[in-house]
Design a protein around this motif. Sequence first.
Motif, short mmCIF file in Angstrom:
data_model
loop_
_atom_site.label_atom_id
_atom_site.label_comp_id
_atom_site.label_asym_id
_atom_site.label_seq_id
_atom_site.Cartn_x
_atom_site.Cartn_y
_atom_site.Cartn_z
N THR A 220 40.74 46.58 50.46
CA THR A 220 40.11 46.55 49.14
C THR A 220 38.60 46.67 49.32
O THR A 220 38.07 46.58 50.43
CB THR A 220 40.43 45.26 48.39
OG1 THR A 220 39.86 44.16 49.11
CG2 THR A 220 41.93 45.05 48.25
N PRO A 260 48.23 49.16 34.86
CA PRO A 260 47.95 50.27 33.95
C PRO A 260 49.04 50.42 32.90
O PRO A 260 50.16 49.93 33.06
CB PRO A 260 47.92 51.48 34.90
CG PRO A 260 48.83 51.09 36.02
CD PRO A 260 48.64 49.61 36.20
N HIS A 283 42.59 38.15 35.38
CA HIS A 283 41.81 39.37 35.59
C HIS A 283 40.58 39.44 34.68
O HIS A 283 39.63 40.16 34.98
CB HIS A 283 42.68 40.61 35.37
CG HIS A 283 43.01 40.85 33.92
ND1 HIS A 283 43.88 40.07 33.21
CD2 HIS A 283 42.56 41.79 33.06
CE1 HIS A 283 43.97 40.52 31.97
NE2 HIS A 283 43.19 41.56 31.85
N GLU A 287 38.11 39.77 38.89
CA GLU A 287 38.44 41.20 38.84
C GLU A 287 39.50 41.63 39.84
O GLU A 287 40.19 42.63 39.64
CB GLU A 287 37.16 42.01 39.05
CG GLU A 287 37.30 43.48 38.73
CD GLU A 287 35.99 44.23 38.88
OE1 GLU A 287 35.76 44.80 39.97
OE2 GLU A 287 35.21 44.22 37.92
N ARG A 288 39.67 40.87 40.93
CA ARG A 288 40.65 41.30 41.92
C ARG A 288 42.07 41.28 41.36
O ARG A 288 42.97 41.92 41.93
CB ARG A 288 40.56 40.46 43.19
CG ARG A 288 40.95 39.02 43.06
CD ARG A 288 40.53 38.23 44.30
NE ARG A 288 40.73 36.81 44.14
CZ ARG A 288 41.70 36.11 44.74
NH1 ARG A 288 42.57 36.73 45.52
NH2 ARG A 288 41.81 34.81 44.56
N ASP A 290 42.88 42.57 38.55
CA ASP A 290 43.03 43.76 37.71
C ASP A 290 43.46 44.91 38.63
O ASP A 290 42.63 45.50 39.33
CB ASP A 290 41.72 44.09 37.00
CG ASP A 290 41.91 45.17 35.94
OD1 ASP A 290 42.93 45.90 35.99
OD2 ASP A 290 41.04 45.30 35.06
N VAL A 292 44.32 47.79 37.91
CA VAL A 292 43.78 49.09 37.50
C VAL A 292 42.54 49.40 38.32
O VAL A 292 42.34 50.53 38.79
CB VAL A 292 43.46 49.09 35.99
CG1 VAL A 292 42.84 50.43 35.58
CG2 VAL A 292 44.72 48.82 35.18
N LYS A 293 41.71 48.38 38.54
CA LYS A 293 40.48 48.56 39.31
C LYS A 293 40.71 48.38 40.81
O LYS A 293 40.02 48.99 41.61
CB LYS A 293 39.43 47.56 38.82
CG LYS A 293 39.01 47.75 37.37
CD LYS A 293 38.00 46.70 36.95
CE LYS A 293 37.56 46.89 35.50
NZ LYS A 293 36.62 45.82 35.07
N HIS A 294 41.65 47.52 41.16
CA HIS A 294 41.88 47.22 42.58
C HIS A 294 43.39 47.31 42.87
O HIS A 294 44.07 46.29 43.02
CB HIS A 294 41.35 45.82 42.90
CG HIS A 294 39.90 45.65 42.58
ND1 HIS A 294 38.90 46.19 43.36
CD2 HIS A 294 39.28 45.02 41.55
CE1 HIS A 294 37.72 45.89 42.83
NE2 HIS A 294 37.92 45.18 41.73
#
Length: 642
Positions: A220, A260, A283, A287-288, A290, A292-294
Amino acid sequence: MAKDFDTMEDSNRSANPSFHEVSDPSRRTLLRGGLGALLGGSLGLGSLAGCASMGGMMGGKLIGFESVPLSTADAVTVPKGYVAQVIAAWGEPVGLSGETPAFKFDGKNTAAEQAAQMGMHHDGIHFFVQDGSADATKSGLLVMNHEYVDDGLLHADGIATWSAEKVKKSQAAHGVSVIEVEFKDGKWTKVSPSPWARRITATTPMGVGGPAAGHKLMQTAADPKGMKILGTINNCGTGQTPWGTFLTCEENFINYFNGPATPNADQKRWGLQKVDAKLYRWHEHDERFDAVKHPNEIHRHGWVVEIDPMDASSTPVKRTALGRAAHEGATIAVTRDQRAVVYMGEDARFEYIYKFVSRDAIKAGGARANATLLDHGTLYVARFDADGKGTWIPLVHGQGPLTAANGFADQGEVVIKTRQASDLLGATKMDRPEWTAVDQKSRKVWCTLTNNSNRGTGTNAATDAANPRANNTMGNIIEWIDSGDFDGTTFAWKHFVLAGDPTLARAEAKGNIKGDAYACPDGLWADARGVLWIQTDMSTSAMGKGDLVNMGNNMMLAADPATGETRRFLTGPKGCEITGVTITPDGRTMFLNVQHPGEPASERNDPANPRAVSNWPDQRADGRPRSATVVVRKADGGLIGT
C-alpha cells in the motif's frame, strides 16, 4: 458472531459441489438409512480409546452433571453443585502499569482509555501457564479475542455525531486482551498491574510471515514493502500452539471496508461492497479502510495472527501460509513425527474447511525456537465425497489449475486468493464451517456447521451428504479421521450430529441429538478428558422464532463422543452468544465468554435505551450490558464436567 440471516455473506458462486450435492439417493440410503432415519436416530461414534483424564486422575464417566433447563432469563445458569463467577468485563482495566481507567457506565470513556481496558464482545479464549509460575492451577494468563463492537453501547450517543475519536475508540475495542489472573481467597481475580498485561487492537503494528509477505498485492502507499500491517480486526475463534503462543483468527474483515459501487471479480468473491451504515464507518476517518482508494488493504486482513503472550513487547505476526479467509478458528494437532497441523473453518455460507501441515517438526525451546514454523508447509482444502470418504487437496502454486494462466502468479497469490483457488480445485461448499476441535489420542476431528437457510434457493440450491438439509436452520457437526495420521491426504467422514428440536413438526428441523436439544452449534472444544464442549450462536434476529421458537437463550453443552450423549451445561443471559472455552491444567476451573449480552434483533442497541434487552452482568439501574468472562468451578473442587 451473531448475524442477521438476511444479510450474512454469501459470495461463493463457483460451480463446486456443495456438501448436499455429494450424496446421490443410494448414498443417502446407505448413510444412516436415508434422511428420515438420519433425522430421527442418534449417531454412535465408537469408543474413545485411551483417553487420559486431566491432572493425572481418571474422571470415570465423562459427563456426570445434572442438565440445566432451557432458559430465557437474563442470567447465567450452571448445573447443581457448580458455581459461576464473572470477571474481566468489557471496560475493566487490563492491568497495564500506570493505566487503570475505570469503566464509565454512560459510555463516555475515551479512545485512549478504551485502549487500556478490556475490549468489547469477548470471543475465543485460552489459559496459559506463565513463565516461572509456582502453581499452574492457581495462576496464569487469559488471552482472549474481542470480535466486534456495538456502537450503540460503545458510545454515549451511538453513531450520532460520528467522529475520528469514535473510530479510534471502536478500533481500540477490537483485537485481543492479555490479562493475568490468580485464584485467591476462593475466587479468581485479575492481577493489576501485571508485566504480561497487554492490549492488541486494530492499530497495533503487525509483522507478516509466509508466502504473502512483501507480495505486490499486500503493498500500500503507507507500506510499499507489504511487510508491516496495522492491526487485527474481527477476531473470532482461536488456537493455542504446543510451543506456547496464541492464534487469533480474523473473520468478517470485509465488513470494515468501503468498496466501489461495482466491485471487480476479486472484490466480489470476498463480498466487498459499498459500506453499509448498519456496520462500520471507519473509512470516513481512517482512509485505509476505503478500498476504493486503497484496494490492497483488504488483502492485508483475513489471516491467522500469532501472538506470544509471554512477551508483552513482541510483535504479532500474520501467518499467511495458513491462507486468507473469514477465519473462525485454528485448532492444532501434532503428527507422530511432531509436525503441527492446523484445522480451520471459514464462517460464511458455502465456504470451505482447510488444514495446514507444517514442513518442519516442532522444536524444543518454545516460541522463539518455533518463530517461523507456521510460515512453511502445505495448505489444503477439503472435498467431502458421497461415499463417506474425502480428500485434502493441496493449494500449491503450479499444481493443477493454480497457474499464472488462471490468475495465480505465485504461492503468495494462491494464499491471498485462497477462496478463488479453492473454487478451482473443486472443494466442497459447506454450511458455514466454524470452530474445529481435535482429540489427539483418537485422532478424531470435528467442525461445527452453524446453519445455512439458503440451501433451498438460487445458485446453491442442491443438498449433499455432508450438508443434507435444504433449509438448515439448526446446524450440524461433522466428524472425520485423516488417513494414517493428521497429515493424511485422505479421510473418512460422517455426521457427529444434526442439531435440532424433536418437538417441531418440520422434519428437517428435528435433528437427531441424543440428549438435550440445541441449535446453531458454533464454538467447539475437546478437553483433555475427551469431553466435547459445544457452544451455540443463534442469531438474535432469529431467536424465539420459527424453528428456534423453543430454544431459549444461547447455551453450552457437553457431549460424550463415545456415546453421543449430550447434556446442557450452561445457559447465558438474554441476547448473548456463548463462545470460547478453556480449562486450567488440573481440569478444575473453566473460563468461557459471554458475548454481546443484550444484543437486539437489529444487532445494534439504541443508545437511549441500552438496557432494553439485557442488563447483565452488573444489573445496575444506570448500567449497560457488557461482554464478560465467566469462571465455572465445582463447589467441591472436582473436575469440570463430572
